[in-house]
Design an enzyme around this catalytic site. Structure first.
Site, PDB file in Angstrom:
ATOM      1  N   ARG A 125       0.812  -1.240   0.000  1.00 20.22           N
ATOM      2  CA  ARG A 125       0.000   0.000   0.000  1.00 20.22           C
ATOM      3  C   ARG A 125       0.835   1.276   0.000  1.00 20.22           C
ATOM      4  NH1 ARG A 125      -3.319  -3.022   3.579  1.00 20.22           N
ATOM      5  NH2 ARG A 125      -4.999  -3.948   2.360  1.00 20.22           N
ATOM      6  N   LYS A 147       4.991  11.669 -11.172  1.00 21.22           N
ATOM      7  CA  LYS A 147       4.248  10.763 -12.056  1.00 21.22           C
ATOM      8  C   LYS A 147       5.013   9.456 -12.153  1.00 21.22           C
ATOM      9  CE  LYS A 147       1.728  13.771 -15.220  1.00 21.22           C
ATOM     10  NZ  LYS A 147       1.539  14.108 -16.643  1.00 21.22           N
ATOM     11  N   GLU A 189      13.767  18.411 -23.667  1.00 19.78           N
ATOM     12  CA  GLU A 189      12.903  18.780 -22.529  1.00 19.78           C
ATOM     13  C   GLU A 189      13.403  20.067 -21.869  1.00 19.78           C
ATOM     14  OE1 GLU A 189      10.188  17.131 -22.173  1.00 19.78           O
ATOM     15  OE2 GLU A 189      10.532  15.037 -22.738  1.00 19.78           O
ATOM     16  N   LYS A 231       9.888  22.973 -13.542  1.00 20.51           N
ATOM     17  CA  LYS A 231       8.951  21.861 -13.362  1.00 20.51           C
ATOM     18  C   LYS A 231       8.350  21.893 -11.952  1.00 20.51           C
ATOM     19  CE  LYS A 231       7.682  17.231 -14.187  1.00 20.51           C
ATOM     20  NZ  LYS A 231       7.902  15.968 -14.865  1.00 20.51           N
ATOM     21  N   GLU A 241      -2.477  17.746 -12.510  1.00 16.29           N
ATOM     22  CA  GLU A 241      -2.722  18.085 -13.915  1.00 16.29           C
ATOM     23  C   GLU A 241      -4.176  18.430 -14.215  1.00 16.29           C
ATOM     24  OE1 GLU A 241      -0.155  15.963 -16.653  1.00 16.29           O
ATOM     25  OE2 GLU A 241      -1.658  16.145 -18.215  1.00 16.29           O
ATOM     26  N   ARG A 245      -0.464  22.175 -15.354  1.00 16.10           N
ATOM     27  CA  ARG A 245       0.595  21.179 -15.537  1.00 16.10           C
ATOM     28  C   ARG A 245       0.663  20.683 -16.985  1.00 16.10           C
ATOM     29  NH1 ARG A 245       2.595  16.287 -11.505  1.00 16.10           N
ATOM     30  NH2 ARG A 245       4.200  15.540 -12.905  1.00 16.10           N
ATOM     31  N   ASN A 249       3.429  19.453 -21.494  1.00 16.91           N
ATOM     32  CA  ASN A 249       3.246  18.577 -22.658  1.00 16.91           C
ATOM     33  C   ASN A 249       3.435  19.287 -23.988  1.00 16.91           C
ATOM     34  OD1 ASN A 249       2.646  16.255 -21.192  1.00 16.91           O
ATOM     35  ND2 ASN A 249       0.542  16.934 -20.895  1.00 16.91           N
ATOM     36  N   HIS A 252       4.397  17.440 -27.109  1.00 12.98           N
ATOM     37  CA  HIS A 252       4.197  16.017 -26.820  1.00 12.98           C
ATOM     38  C   HIS A 252       2.968  15.412 -27.488  1.00 12.98           C
ATOM     39  CE1 HIS A 252       7.332  16.638 -23.903  1.00 12.98           C
ATOM     40  NE2 HIS A 252       7.290  15.378 -23.512  1.00 12.98           N
ATOM     41  N   HIS A 256       4.144  12.354 -29.184  1.00 17.33           N
ATOM     42  CA  HIS A 256       3.733  10.990 -28.805  1.00 17.33           C
ATOM     43  C   HIS A 256       3.197  10.217 -30.002  1.00 17.33           C
ATOM     44  CE1 HIS A 256       3.193  11.854 -24.236  1.00 17.33           C
ATOM     45  NE2 HIS A 256       4.382  11.326 -24.500  1.00 17.33           N
ATOM     46  N   HIS A 268      12.631   9.667 -27.506  1.00 10.62           N
ATOM     47  CA  HIS A 268      11.549  10.536 -27.040  1.00 10.62           C
ATOM     48  C   HIS A 268      11.818  12.026 -27.338  1.00 10.62           C
ATOM     49  CE1 HIS A 268       8.295  12.006 -24.594  1.00 10.62           C
ATOM     50  NE2 HIS A 268       9.143  12.704 -23.856  1.00 10.62           N
TER      51      HIS A 268
HETATM   52  N1  LIG Z   1       7.371  10.478 -14.854  1.00 12.55           N
HETATM   53  C1  LIG Z   1       7.515  11.496 -15.648  1.00 12.55           C
HETATM   54  O1  LIG Z   1       7.103  12.624 -15.341  1.00 12.55           O
HETATM   55  C2  LIG Z   1       8.218  11.304 -16.949  1.00 12.55           C
HETATM   56  C3  LIG Z   1       8.582  12.409 -17.703  1.00 12.55           C
HETATM   57  C4  LIG Z   1       9.271  12.193 -18.889  1.00 12.55           C
HETATM   58  C5  LIG Z   1       9.571  10.905 -19.292  1.00 12.55           C
HETATM   59  N2  LIG Z   1       9.197   9.843 -18.529  1.00 12.55           N
HETATM   60  C6  LIG Z   1       9.511   8.479 -18.938  1.00 12.55           C
HETATM   61  O2  LIG Z   1      10.914   8.312 -18.970  1.00 12.55           O
HETATM   62  C7  LIG Z   1      11.249   7.250 -19.845  1.00 12.55           C
HETATM   63  C8  LIG Z   1      12.443   7.619 -20.671  1.00 12.55           C
HETATM   64  O3  LIG Z   1      13.521   7.899 -19.829  1.00 12.55           O
HETATM   65  P1  LIG Z   1      15.039   7.738 -20.293  1.00 12.55           P
HETATM   66  O4  LIG Z   1      15.211   8.380 -21.605  1.00 12.55           O
HETATM   67  O5  LIG Z   1      15.872   8.161 -19.153  1.00 12.55           O
HETATM   68  O6  LIG Z   1      15.134   6.174 -20.591  1.00 12.55           O
HETATM   69  P2  LIG Z   1      15.867   4.959 -19.834  1.00 12.55           P
HETATM   70  O7  LIG Z   1      15.599   4.952 -18.412  1.00 12.55           O
HETATM   71  O8  LIG Z   1      15.499   3.734 -20.603  1.00 12.55           O
HETATM   72  O9  LIG Z   1      17.400   5.248 -20.085  1.00 12.55           O
HETATM   73  C9  LIG Z   1      17.909   5.218 -21.383  1.00 12.55           C
HETATM   74  C10 LIG Z   1      19.107   4.289 -21.520  1.00 12.55           C
HETATM   75  O10 LIG Z   1      20.233   4.885 -20.919  1.00 12.55           O
HETATM   76  C11 LIG Z   1      20.864   3.987 -20.026  1.00 12.55           C
HETATM   77  N3  LIG Z   1      21.457   4.822 -18.975  1.00 12.55           N
HETATM   78  C12 LIG Z   1      20.826   5.448 -17.959  1.00 12.55           C
HETATM   79  N4  LIG Z   1      21.678   6.207 -17.265  1.00 12.55           N
HETATM   80  C13 LIG Z   1      22.880   6.070 -17.854  1.00 12.55           C
HETATM   81  C14 LIG Z   1      24.162   6.641 -17.619  1.00 12.55           C
HETATM   82  N5  LIG Z   1      24.358   7.542 -16.656  1.00 12.55           N
HETATM   83  N6  LIG Z   1      25.183   6.249 -18.405  1.00 12.55           N
HETATM   84  C15 LIG Z   1      24.988   5.377 -19.424  1.00 12.55           C
HETATM   85  N7  LIG Z   1      23.800   4.830 -19.718  1.00 12.55           N
HETATM   86  C16 LIG Z   1      22.757   5.173 -18.939  1.00 12.55           C
HETATM   87  C17 LIG Z   1      19.779   3.069 -19.584  1.00 12.55           C
HETATM   88  O11 LIG Z   1      20.303   1.835 -19.175  1.00 12.55           O
HETATM   89  C18 LIG Z   1      18.924   2.947 -20.843  1.00 12.55           C
HETATM   90  O12 LIG Z   1      19.444   1.960 -21.678  1.00 12.55           O
HETATM   91  C19 LIG Z   1       9.998   6.975 -20.658  1.00 12.55           C
HETATM   92  O13 LIG Z   1       9.449   5.763 -20.241  1.00 12.55           O
HETATM   93  C20 LIG Z   1       9.075   8.124 -20.320  1.00 12.55           C
HETATM   94  O14 LIG Z   1       7.705   7.750 -20.364  1.00 12.55           O
HETATM   95  C21 LIG Z   1       8.527  10.036 -17.387  1.00 12.55           C
HETATM   96 ZN   LIG Z   2       8.793  14.300 -22.501  1.00  6.30          ZN
END
Ligand SMILES: NC(=O)c1ccc[n+]([C@@H]2O[C@H](COP(=O)([O-])OP(=O)(O)OC[C@H]3O[C@@H](n4cnc5c(N)ncnc54)[C@H](O)[C@@H]3O)[C@@H](O)[C@H]2O)c1
Ligand SMILES: [Zn+2]
Length: 373
Positions: A125, A147, A189, A231, A241, A245, A249, A252, A256, A268
């Site tokens: 929980r 999020k 971003e 942010k 949101e 908020r 986007n 996006h 998306h 992305h």
């Molecule tokens: N929660 C939110 O508000 C929010 C906002 C934007 C994006 N997201 C989410 O974030 C995700 C994308 O995040 P991302 O781009 O970080 O992807 P990710 O977490 O998959 O990381 C990308 C790659 O980089 C590698 N990596 C991470 N840190 C590293 C480092 N310091 N050195 C070398 N390699 C490294 C990882 O192993 C992975 O292969 C999506 O799923 C998206 O939906 C969430």
């Molecule tokens: Zn984004």
């Protein structure tokens, strides 16, 4: 007979949390957890790559401090941000004996943060969690704001929870090992943050693009701090949101759709960059975003190695497919495609005090056809 009882709930608890930004923070983090513990034991969750690069080190630093900690990893990649991985992490935590008095440490990119954060939101929980983002995208966006969630076959982030971390630690040196495409993807971003809220920050990015691209720590420190502050201010004003908020986007809605149409082969941030170029054009077409500002936006995107022309996607993506995708996106309200659009660099357009701007389908169609044919 009818009787109504009320259960009166109020949120008294202060859920504010610090975002600590610096370099070589992992050793001080381990010490701080000993001084100000968040739990009896810690589950350190990372993907396989980050576990190898930084997780093992953090694990031993924490053990040296006498903290109870166990590491759990999962295979890297967006494809694993799913129910199966979540269930595996939960089963593993149960097996290792983690109870309600434990805390999750999400060390990694946005995938790790979203996934481990969602496990934290639901495990017994809800247990506390800490974000230690290691990609630029996670530092400036995903780790802040609460999020969390996972993808379903039907779409991205369809299951999740608003669940804030207890602390966020951003150690800029972890960016040294990040692949170039990943780094550039995060920059989209950063530029987005400037366009939606802060014209002075946008000018800073224009002036310092060389330092950004060479990953100068001082410049990185500034852009991460600024993006997090933007942010944080937006999330403070509208955590769930309801309206404001949504400005996060920008780029996006089309972004998306492009990501989904390209079956997630475009990073992305690249999709968001193309999305900002097209949504900016839309705002121009609707008559409120000056063309000179659109050009300035696109110039900066290009300078920072991001795409602004969708020509490369011709033949691969059809405008009709994009339109259909946008219509089924969860950001659609009452059947109309709404966009958040810039008024000028540093400020978003509002209509009747709301940031969502309903856009006539014909105008959107025209822009997509022009961009892709
Ligand atoms: N929660 C939110 O508000 C929010 C906002 C934007 C994006 N997201 C989410 O974030 C995700 C994308 O995040 P991302 O781009 O970080 O992807 P990710 O977490 O998959 O990381 C990308 C790659 O980089 C590698 N990596 C991470 N840190 C590293 C480092 N310091 N050195 C070398 N390699 C490294 C990882 O192993 C992975 O292969 C999506 O799923 C998206 O939906 C969430
Ligand atoms: Zn984004």
């Amino acid at each position: 007979m009818k009787k109504t009882l009320w259960i009166r709930l109020k949120q008294y608890e202060d859920r504010s949390y610090p975002i600590v930004i610096g370099t070589l923070l992992l050793p001080s983090l381990a010490k701080e957890l000993r001084r100000r513990p968040l739990a009896h034991s810690y589950a350190l969750i990372s993907d396989s790559t980050v576990m190898r690069l930084y997780g093992k080190n953090l694990l031993s630093l924490m053990q040296e401090q006498g903290l109870r900690v166990k590491a759990i990893s999962f295979p890297a990649g967006e494809a694993n941000k799913n129910r199966r991985t979540k269930a595996r992490l939960e089963d593993r935590m149960l097996k290792l004996g983690f109870g309600r008095d434990s805390c999750i440490i999400a060390l990694g990119g946005g995938v790790t943060g979203d996934l481990a954060g969602y496990v934290a939101a639901t495990y017994q929980r809800g247990i506390p969690f800490i974000q230690i983002p290691t990609t630029l995208l996670a530092m400036v966006d995903a780790s802040v704001g609460g999020k969390t969630g996972i993808d379903l076959p039907a779409g991205k982030n369809l299951l999740g929870a608003f669940y804030q971390p207890k602390r966020v630690y951003i150690s800029l040196d972890t960016l040294d090992t990040l692949a170039e495409r990943q780094f550039l993807s995060g920059l989209a971003e950063v530029i987005k943050s400037a366009i939606i809220r802060d014209q002075a920050f946008f000018s800073y990015l224009e002036k310092n693009y060389r330092g950004i691209l060479s990953r100068d720590k001082r410049v990185l420190g500034t852009i991460v701090k600024k993006s997090c502050a933007i942010k944080a201010a937006v999330v403070e004003a509208d955590e769930y949101e309801e309206d404001l908020r949504r400005i996060l986007n920008y780029g996006h809605t089309i972004g998306h759709a492009l990501e989904a149409a390209g079956a997630y082969r475009i990073p992305h941030g690249f999709a968001v960059s193309l999305g900002m170029a097209l949504e900016g054009k839309l705002a121009c077409e609707l008559g409120f975003f000056p063309k000179a500002h659109l050009e300035r936006q696109n110039r900066l995107l290009k300078k920072l190695g991001l795409p602004v022309s969708s020509r490369g996607l011709r033949k691969k993506v059809r405008p009709e497919t994009l339109l259909d995708m946008m219509k089924s996106d969860k950001k659609v309200r009452a059947g109309r495609i709404e966009f958040v659009l810039p008024l000028r660099i540093g400020k978003m357009k509002k209509v009747r005090d709301q940031v969502g701007i309903p856009v006539p389908e014909e105008i959107l169609q025209k822009i997509l056809i022009r961009a892709l044919k």
